[in-house]
Design a protein around this motif. Structure first.
Motif, PDB file in Angstrom:
ATOM      1  N   MET A 557       0.855  -1.420   0.083  1.00 54.55           N
ATOM      2  CA  MET A 557       0.062  -0.098  -0.025  1.00 54.55           C
ATOM      3  C   MET A 557       0.918   1.288   0.006  1.00 54.55           C
ATOM      4  SD  MET A 557      -2.989   1.158  -0.194  1.00 54.55           S
ATOM      5  CE  MET A 557      -3.967  -0.446   0.040  1.00 54.55           C
ATOM      6  N   TYR A 558       2.140   1.313   0.654  1.00 57.98           N
ATOM      7  CA  TYR A 558       2.930   2.302   0.630  1.00 57.98           C
ATOM      8  C   TYR A 558       3.522   2.608  -0.761  1.00 57.98           C
ATOM      9  CZ  TYR A 558       6.541   5.551   2.279  1.00 57.98           C
ATOM     10  OH  TYR A 558       7.295   6.666   2.702  1.00 57.98           O
ATOM     11  N   TYR A 559       3.695   1.747  -1.421  1.00 56.81           N
ATOM     12  CA  TYR A 559       4.174   1.797  -2.661  1.00 56.81           C
ATOM     13  C   TYR A 559       3.429   2.386  -3.622  1.00 56.81           C
ATOM     14  CZ  TYR A 559       8.906  -0.860  -2.318  1.00 56.81           C
ATOM     15  OH  TYR A 559      10.089  -1.370  -1.850  1.00 56.81           O
ATOM     16  N   LYS A 560       2.162   1.705  -3.430  1.00 61.87           N
ATOM     17  CA  LYS A 560       0.928   2.076  -4.344  1.00 61.87           C
ATOM     18  C   LYS A 560       0.637   3.593  -4.171  1.00 61.87           C
ATOM     19  CE  LYS A 560      -4.106   1.303  -4.629  1.00 61.87           C
ATOM     20  NZ  LYS A 560      -4.351   1.662  -6.165  1.00 61.87           N
ATOM     21  N   ARG A 561       0.702   4.103  -2.696  1.00 61.44           N
ATOM     22  CA  ARG A 561       0.380   5.512  -2.654  1.00 61.44           C
ATOM     23  C   ARG A 561       1.583   6.335  -2.865  1.00 61.44           C
ATOM     24  NH1 ARG A 561      -3.143   5.383   3.110  1.00 61.44           N
ATOM     25  NH2 ARG A 561      -4.944   4.078   2.125  1.00 61.44           N
ATOM     26  N   LEU A 562       2.700   5.976  -2.909  1.00 59.96           N
ATOM     27  CA  LEU A 562       3.938   6.778  -3.323  1.00 59.96           C
ATOM     28  C   LEU A 562       3.891   6.950  -4.769  1.00 59.96           C
ATOM     29  CD1 LEU A 562       6.670   7.842  -2.314  1.00 59.96           C
ATOM     30  CD2 LEU A 562       7.603   5.614  -2.680  1.00 59.96           C
ATOM     31  N   ILE A 563       3.656   5.836  -5.358  1.00 62.41           N
ATOM     32  CA  ILE A 563       3.435   6.139  -6.921  1.00 62.41           C
ATOM     33  C   ILE A 563       2.332   7.081  -7.468  1.00 62.41           C
ATOM     34  CG2 ILE A 563       2.621   5.002  -9.041  1.00 62.41           C
ATOM     35  CD1 ILE A 563       4.090   2.141  -7.919  1.00 62.41           C
ATOM     36  N   ASP A 564       1.105   7.052  -6.584  1.00 55.54           N
ATOM     37  CA  ASP A 564       0.054   7.681  -6.724  1.00 55.54           C
ATOM     38  C   ASP A 564       0.613   9.324  -6.459  1.00 55.54           C
ATOM     39  OD1 ASP A 564      -2.735   8.218  -7.255  1.00 55.54           O
ATOM     40  OD2 ASP A 564      -2.710   8.940  -5.189  1.00 55.54           O
ATOM     41  N   LEU A 565       1.161   9.326  -5.276  1.00 48.58           N
ATOM     42  CA  LEU A 565       1.721  10.672  -5.073  1.00 48.58           C
ATOM     43  C   LEU A 565       2.523  11.160  -6.041  1.00 48.58           C
ATOM     44  CD1 LEU A 565       1.892  12.835  -2.748  1.00 48.58           C
ATOM     45  CD2 LEU A 565       4.083  11.661  -2.043  1.00 48.58           C
ATOM     46  N   ASP A 637       6.150   8.253   9.135  1.00 44.55           N
ATOM     47  CA  ASP A 637       5.969   6.934  10.126  1.00 44.55           C
ATOM     48  C   ASP A 637       5.628   5.832   9.270  1.00 44.55           C
ATOM     49  OD1 ASP A 637       6.561   8.195  12.711  1.00 44.55           O
ATOM     50  OD2 ASP A 637       4.529   8.839  12.881  1.00 44.55           O
ATOM     51  N   GLY A 638       6.153   5.813   7.895  1.00 43.82           N
ATOM     52  CA  GLY A 638       5.590   4.827   7.046  1.00 43.82           C
ATOM     53  C   GLY A 638       4.204   4.561   6.588  1.00 43.82           C
ATOM     54  N   ILE A 639       3.616   5.839   6.593  1.00 37.66           N
ATOM     55  CA  ILE A 639       2.185   5.927   6.201  1.00 37.66           C
ATOM     56  C   ILE A 639       2.166   7.047   5.114  1.00 37.66           C
ATOM     57  CG2 ILE A 639      -0.081   6.292   6.748  1.00 37.66           C
ATOM     58  CD1 ILE A 639       0.609   5.191   9.263  1.00 37.66           C
ATOM     59  N   ILE A 640       1.499   6.983   4.017  1.00 41.68           N
ATOM     60  CA  ILE A 640       1.266   7.739   2.950  1.00 41.68           C
ATOM     61  C   ILE A 640      -0.029   8.188   2.475  1.00 41.68           C
ATOM     62  CG2 ILE A 640       1.475   8.609   0.561  1.00 41.68           C
ATOM     63  CD1 ILE A 640       3.907   7.215   0.245  1.00 41.68           C
ATOM     64  N   ASP A 641      -0.777   9.330   3.049  1.00 43.81           N
ATOM     65  CA  ASP A 641      -1.973   9.557   2.804  1.00 43.81           C
ATOM     66  C   ASP A 641      -2.298  11.105   1.942  1.00 43.81           C
ATOM     67  OD1 ASP A 641      -5.050  10.239   2.344  1.00 43.81           O
ATOM     68  OD2 ASP A 641      -5.272   8.840   4.157  1.00 43.81           O
ATOM     69  N   SER A 642      -2.254  11.216   0.779  1.00 42.00           N
ATOM     70  CA  SER A 642      -2.471  12.587   0.231  1.00 42.00           C
ATOM     71  C   SER A 642      -3.390  13.400   0.678  1.00 42.00           C
ATOM     72  CB  SER A 642      -2.649  12.581  -1.371  1.00 42.00           C
ATOM     73  OG  SER A 642      -1.467  11.919  -1.877  1.00 42.00           O
ATOM     74  N   ARG A 643      -4.612  12.957   1.231  1.00 41.49           N
ATOM     75  CA  ARG A 643      -5.585  13.759   1.883  1.00 41.49           C
ATOM     76  C   ARG A 643      -5.297  14.307   3.208  1.00 41.49           C
ATOM     77  NH1 ARG A 643      -9.934   9.014   2.109  1.00 41.49           N
ATOM     78  NH2 ARG A 643      -7.737   8.015   3.131  1.00 41.49           N
ATOM     79  N   GLY A 644      -4.308  13.887   3.754  1.00 42.20           N
ATOM     80  CA  GLY A 644      -3.378  14.453   4.783  1.00 42.20           C
ATOM     81  C   GLY A 644      -3.438  13.505   6.118  1.00 42.20           C
ATOM     82  N   LEU A 645      -2.350  13.687   6.872  1.00 49.13           N
ATOM     83  CA  LEU A 645      -2.453  12.824   8.102  1.00 49.13           C
ATOM     84  C   LEU A 645      -2.213  13.769   9.305  1.00 49.13           C
ATOM     85  CD1 LEU A 645       0.409  10.274   6.759  1.00 49.13           C
ATOM     86  CD2 LEU A 645      -1.885   9.732   7.421  1.00 49.13           C
ATOM     87  N   GLY A 646      -2.410  15.132   9.326  1.00 49.98           N
ATOM     88  CA  GLY A 646      -2.349  16.113  10.397  1.00 49.98           C
ATOM     89  C   GLY A 646      -1.591  17.206   9.821  1.00 49.98           C
ATOM     90  N   ILE A 647      -1.430  18.063  11.087  1.00 52.74           N
ATOM     91  CA  ILE A 647      -0.856  19.337  10.672  1.00 52.74           C
ATOM     92  C   ILE A 647       0.367  19.420  11.409  1.00 52.74           C
ATOM     93  CG2 ILE A 647      -1.324  22.019  10.848  1.00 52.74           C
ATOM     94  CD1 ILE A 647      -3.115  20.488   8.664  1.00 52.74           C
ATOM     95  N   LEU A 648       1.437  20.345  10.865  1.00 50.32           N
ATOM     96  CA  LEU A 648       2.514  20.782  11.469  1.00 50.32           C
ATOM     97  C   LEU A 648       2.752  22.227  11.152  1.00 50.32           C
ATOM     98  CD1 LEU A 648       5.231  18.087  10.610  1.00 50.32           C
ATOM     99  CD2 LEU A 648       4.329  18.388  12.901  1.00 50.32           C
ATOM    100  N   TYR A 649       3.616  22.929  12.275  1.00 49.77           N
ATOM    101  CA  TYR A 649       3.774  24.195  11.983  1.00 49.77           C
ATOM    102  C   TYR A 649       5.420  24.361  11.856  1.00 49.77           C
ATOM    103  CZ  TYR A 649      -1.106  25.214  12.814  1.00 49.77           C
ATOM    104  OH  TYR A 649      -2.500  25.222  12.624  1.00 49.77           O
ATOM    105  N   GLY A 650       5.775  25.404  11.015  1.00 48.36           N
ATOM    106  CA  GLY A 650       7.368  25.733  11.060  1.00 48.36           C
ATOM    107  C   GLY A 650       7.493  26.839  12.244  1.00 48.36           C
TER     108      GLY A 650
END
Length: 665
Positions: A557-565, A637-650
């Motif tokens: 699933m990681y490879y598949k989503r990496l390709i899609d990204l 953390d070894g997970i890809i989701d183009s819809r978003g996994l959360g928020i970070l701030y610089g």
């Protein structure tokens, strides 16, 4: 002038073509005549079949006709006549459909032995005799409507390197035609847990090109003993212009391998996948008994000063692409695979043995057909070829071959470790020193103001004009596959860390600006039980166990989503050196084993304004300074989701140990 040889040889319908003076002696190979027009050696009609063979140094040439592809003796022997340009010809005025033939050339009063010629288009079992068939009859239904899938840019390519047996021979593949061309025509195949295999797996994964290991007729597997499960990668050329019989359902019938190869291409095209053929023009399986040597001794190979054969291939010989007839042969062969079999790309084995001019002439000829046909190769040789280094198609000279790509061993070995020591790691093993080489690979081997080329392994200068001239990869059929290499270079690696580093490696590959390439089965964490060079190991070593798609579903699933990204975001595949220099900026980091870059200002028209990509191979968390702002996480953390996994701030973010972080504004 025509002759009837009825009274002389008893062949009632043989017609000998133009007769000209006997052979000439040539002071050097460069002075040999060049045959104009096509190098076709057999032209069939129901009324008469014309045979021709370029053999300029021959004393005599005989055509031998056979009833079968193997066994028995010739039922007719027909003398040929020397004509213009060193070419011998004869016409046999009868219907020869279904017959087989060879040539036998006599040089310096010695008969060299039977050969199907250098340009056979159909052969019998094991390729010893050429076959007379109707090529049009080998076209599958709808072949005239077959079209290669759309490709807007070479930057959109995702290569998947595959061996026919590896991919489908295992019982877990669910494939009926195991190890055959037809395996790639079967839809609905499943592993024991009802997960997709075969061509449906490729569609699900999202690759754009299947790179087939050598699929022409090669010599090392006996096609009469396929039940012995003799295995080979196929880098043993015998007949360059015919599919190999061991991958067909009937190697004895010359038409079957041709039709089934076409059915495979047609099925992949319908699935939206292009087909790349691995071509090995740099050497032949044997030398003295090869079709080249039995036709024009010495001409097709380079020689050392003492007259012995040069060995740039490490296989006993190296072909002389710089000689006009070898160059012409290579160009015609490539064009034949495009025209007859609808091939969409070519990977040149040991491309560094060939000369630059030949590779450019091939590119020029292919461009006239379709400039989207991709050409790439290994920019090195096994030993130093007998030709000036500055004229060879080596990686360092890729900038002299626009439109031709090469593999980046800089990026590969910066990630996994040197090719000459399986036990030594690099970035993935947490060892410092490969960061600059990774940057070199990330930009696609082009000139970039932030890459210090003095610190790059193997290359102290950029060699690509465009990023699409660099193949980005971490493993292939050669050497250990990725899982085995990680186990070998990190002896105490845990299953969890193995998975983390596997994902990290491929994230570097797929977010680099070169053309990404993966080895079949890596997406399910295949291994080859630690075998470094599995070219003739049995299926138990090479076959992909498709149960791994179940046990390593997270990795797939990681490879598949990496390709899609990559497909979804053009910033990762700009395809233009100026755009890369404008939009790709490496970020400063503290310490080693951390590489980070920014794709800024809607790079290549991307919808994401700023993208930050960071690779951390340390076994501890890493801190990275980034421009201030709010970022959406898409990989962590070894997970890809183009819809978003959360928020970070610089202005500072954290990258978990042994993993990649991708965030965007």
């Amino acid at each position: 002038m025509k002759f009837n040889y009825l009274a002389v040889i008893g062949v009632t319908t043989a017609t000998i073509m133009s007769c000209t003076p006997a052979k000439k002696e040539y002071a050097s190979y460069e002075l040999y005549p060049v045959r104009s027009g096509s190098l076709t050696e057999m032209e069939y009609t129901p009324v008469s079949t014309k045979f021709s063979l370029w053999a300029p140094t021959a004393d005599e040439v005989r055509l031998m006709l056979f009833e079968a592809g193997e066994g028995g003796h010739a039922y007719e022997t027909v003398p040929m006549i020397l004509g213009e340009e060193g070419t011998w010809t004869v016409a046999v005025d009868k219907d020869l459909m279904g017959k087989f033939y060879t040539f036998n050339v006599k040089v310096n009063d010695k008969w060299l032995g039977d050969t199907p010629g250098i340009n056979a288009k159909a052969v019998g079992v094991n390729g010893k005799r050429a076959a007379i068939i109707d090529m049009k009859a080998t076209d599958p239904e709808g072949w005239e409507n077959d079209r290669r899938p759309e490709l807007k840019s070479s930057a959109d390519i995702i290569l998947y390197e595959m061996h026919h047996r590896d991919f489908s021979v295992d019982s877990t593949s669910g494939v009926k035609n195991k190890g055959k061309f037809l395996a790639l025509t079967e839809h609905g195949t499943l592993n024991p847990d009802k997960l997709l295999t075969g061509i449906d797996h490729l569609i699900e994964l999202g690759v754009t090109h299947v790179h087939l290991l050598p699929s022409y007729d090669y010599a090392s597997v006996d096609e009469t003993k396929l039940n012995d499960n003799k295995y080979n990668w196929g880098y043993d050329p015998q007949n360059y212009n015919v599919p190999d019989g061991s991958y067909s359902t009937d190697p004895y019938n010359p038409s079957v391998r041709i039709k089934e190869f076409k059915q495979m291409v047609q099925a992949l095209h319908k699935a939206g996948i292009r087909v790349v053929l691995d071509v090995v023009y740099n050497h032949t399986f044997n030398t003295s008994e090869s079709n080249f040597e039995r036709t024009a001794p010495g001409y097709f190979y380079r020689q050392k000063e003492d007259g012995t054969f040069a060995n740039g291939s490490g296989c006993g010989n190296e072909t002389a692409s710089n000689r006009p007839m070898m160059r012409k042969y290579m160009i015609e062969s490539v064009l034949n695979w495009i025209d007859e079999y609808h091939i969409d790309g070519f990977r040149f084995d040991l491309m560094g043995i060939h000369d630059i001019e030949t590779m450019n002439e091939i590119r020029k000829a292919v461009d006239k057909v379709d400039p989207t046909i991709y050409i790439y190769g290994e920019g090195w040789a096994a030993e130093a070829p007998k030709y000036p280094a500055d004229s060879l198609a080596m990686k360092a000279n890729v900038h002299e071959m626009p439109g031709i790509a090469a593999f980046s061993d800089e990026l590969r070995d910066a990630l996994r470790g040197p090719f000459n020591d399986d036990h030594k790691g690099a970035f993935l093993a947490g060892l410092p020193g490969g960061e600059e080489s990774m940057k070199f690979g990330i930009v696609g081997a082009i000139s970039h103001p932030q890459v210090n080329n003095d610190s790059v392994n193997y290359s102290q200068a950029p060699w690509a004009l465009q990023p699409t001239q660099m193949i980005s990869y971490v493993s292939c059929h050669d050497d250990m596959c990725l899982v085995d290499r990680l186990k070998s270079s990190i002896p105490d690696i845990t299953p969890e860390t193995l998975e983390q580093l596997d994902k990290l490696a491929q994230t570097v590959v797929f977010t680099s600006q070169g053309v990404p390439f993966i080895y079949a089965g890596e997406e399910v964490m295949r291994d080859k039980k630690g075998v470094h060079n599995s070219f003739e190991s049995p299926d138990s070593i090479n076959a992909i166990d498709w149960r791994r798609k179940t046990t390593n579903g997270d990795v797939f699933m990681y490879y598949k989503r990496l390709i899609d990204l990559r497909k979804s975001h053009p910033a990762f595949r700009m395809g233009d050196a100026e755009l890369v220099r404008k939009h790709l900026e490496f970020l400063p980091v503290d310490g080693s084993n951390l590489v980070a870059f920014r794709l800024k200002d809607h790079a290549n028209g991307d919808s994401w304004e700023d993208i930050i990509v960071a690779f951390n191979s340390r076994n501890t968390l890493a801190k990275l300074s980034v421009p201030e702002g709010k970022y959406t996480i898409v990989c962590k953390d070894g997970i890809i989701d183009s819809r978003g996994l959360g928020i970070l701030y610089g202005p500072e973010v954290s990258i978990p140990a042994q993993s990649a972080l991708i965030i965007y504004k």
